[in-house]
Write an enzyme that holds these catalytic residues in place. Structure first.
Site, PDB file in Angstrom:
ATOM      1  N   CYS A 112       0.826  -1.209   0.000  1.00 25.93           N
ATOM      2  CA  CYS A 112       0.000   0.000   0.000  1.00 25.93           C
ATOM      3  C   CYS A 112       0.868   1.271   0.000  1.00 25.93           C
ATOM      4  O   CYS A 112       1.481   1.582  -1.005  1.00 25.93           O
ATOM      5  CB  CYS A 112      -0.989  -0.036   1.157  1.00 25.93           C
ATOM      6  SG  CYS A 112      -2.301   1.200   1.011  1.00 25.93           S
ATOM      7  N   HIS A 220      -3.801  -5.408   0.044  1.00 27.40           N
ATOM      8  CA  HIS A 220      -3.500  -5.674   1.457  1.00 27.40           C
ATOM      9  C   HIS A 220      -3.461  -7.178   1.765  1.00 27.40           C
ATOM     10  O   HIS A 220      -4.355  -7.707   2.435  1.00 27.40           O
ATOM     11  CB  HIS A 220      -4.541  -4.984   2.345  1.00 27.40           C
ATOM     12  CG  HIS A 220      -4.375  -3.507   2.418  1.00 27.40           C
ATOM     13  ND1 HIS A 220      -3.542  -2.899   3.327  1.00 27.40           N
ATOM     14  CD2 HIS A 220      -4.908  -2.522   1.665  1.00 27.40           C
ATOM     15  CE1 HIS A 220      -3.578  -1.592   3.148  1.00 27.40           C
ATOM     16  NE2 HIS A 220      -4.396  -1.328   2.143  1.00 27.40           N
ATOM     17  N   GLU A 222      -1.733  -8.616   3.882  1.00 25.64           N
ATOM     18  CA  GLU A 222      -1.521  -8.858   5.316  1.00 25.64           C
ATOM     19  C   GLU A 222      -2.811  -9.145   6.063  1.00 25.64           C
ATOM     20  O   GLU A 222      -2.816  -9.870   7.067  1.00 25.64           O
ATOM     21  CB  GLU A 222      -0.776  -7.675   5.949  1.00 25.64           C
ATOM     22  CG  GLU A 222      -1.616  -6.491   6.368  1.00 25.64           C
ATOM     23  CD  GLU A 222      -2.148  -5.654   5.216  1.00 25.64           C
ATOM     24  OE1 GLU A 222      -3.063  -4.838   5.436  1.00 25.64           O
ATOM     25  OE2 GLU A 222      -1.644  -5.800   4.091  1.00 25.64           O
TER      26      GLU A 222
END
Length: 262
Positions: A112, A220, A222
């Site tokens: 990001c 994203h 994660e």
């Protein structure tokens, strides 16, 4: 062998009139659970960080997302209030870490804000408020929803055949959770575009001349790294690269040095 260690640059944030060094838990959890590494937070400082001393002590670099944006002055543009919020301490910390990690062949995953920092660090530019551009979708995070809904996997990106990321999660269409107001405008000369959204927005890059894993994604991975297969594979590949680097560093330090007789 102990778990290898990665560095994560912090955000310089203020809560209740007190300044803090902070990293969102979702990045640390993904590093520990999916990449299977130990994470250390690097303070965001305008000056005073010894970049090489930090990198001497770690085996990888994870550059996380953030609510702040890279300051436009770093890519040759004037800053507007609408381009913020900014975090110049984070800029001053992350960009040098990125450059030196690449120079030293230290594995890196940038997410990001991280992919935007990677692009700026290597000479690229960013576009602000991309949803206002003709033909570009609204990639911003939805409002007034819980975080699981906010980070839900609902967008397609297209991974290029033969790219670094294709070797990890496969080429073609992949569903991701991409949330951002800014995006790469001019791609840095040392970066290769690895994936794009349906509207052409750059969603992933790799460093062309890198001697180690050096990838940036706009989405994203994660957030769902423990349950979503592409997200888990991306973190696992990063973790494998970190372990390889740590092993090579250990082997190098253990190699006896031979001195010529005087």
């Amino acid at each position: 062998m102990p778990r290898p260690i990665i560095a994560i640059p912090a955000d310089f944030r203020e809560f209740d009139s007190v300044t803090w060094q902070a990293v969102q838990q979702q990045y640390i959890r993904a590093a520990v659970k999916a990449a299977e590494v130990t994470a250390l937070i690097v303070p965001a400082l305008e000056d005073g960080n010894d970049i090489d001393a930090i990198l001497d002590r770690v085996d990888g670099l994870l550059v996380s997302g953030s609510a702040s944006n890279v300051h436009p002055s770093l890519y040759g543009k004037e800053a507007r209030e609408s381009d913020g919020p900014f975090d110049t301490a984070r800029d001053a910390t992350a960009l040098p870490l990125i450059r030196r990690a690449i120079d030293r062949a230290i594995p890196m995953l940038a997410i990001c804000r991280g992919i935007q920092e990677l692009n700026v660090a290597l000479g690229g530019t960013l576009a602000s408020e991309i949803h206002e551009q003709p033909g570009t979708w609204d990639h911003r995070r939805p409002q007034n929803v819980d975080r699981d809904t906010m980070y839900s996997i609902r967008q397609s990106v297209f991974v290029k055949e033969g790219s670094c990321i294709a070797g990890v999660i496969g080429p073609g269409e992949v569903r991701v959770n991409s949330l951002h107001r800014q995006a790469i405008a001019e791609t840095a000369p040392r970066l290769q575009v690895e994936a794009v959204a349906e509207d052409g927005t750059i969603e992933a890059v790799s460093v062309i001349d890198a001697k180690a894993f050096a990838v940036g994604v706009q989405w994203h991975p994660e957030y769902w790294a423990e349950t979503d297969s592409p997200s888990r594979k991306l973190f696992a590949a990063f973790g494998d690269a970190v372990r390889d680097y740590a092993a090579s560093k250990e082997q190098h330090s253990a190699t006896p040095r031979h001195h010529e007789a005087v």
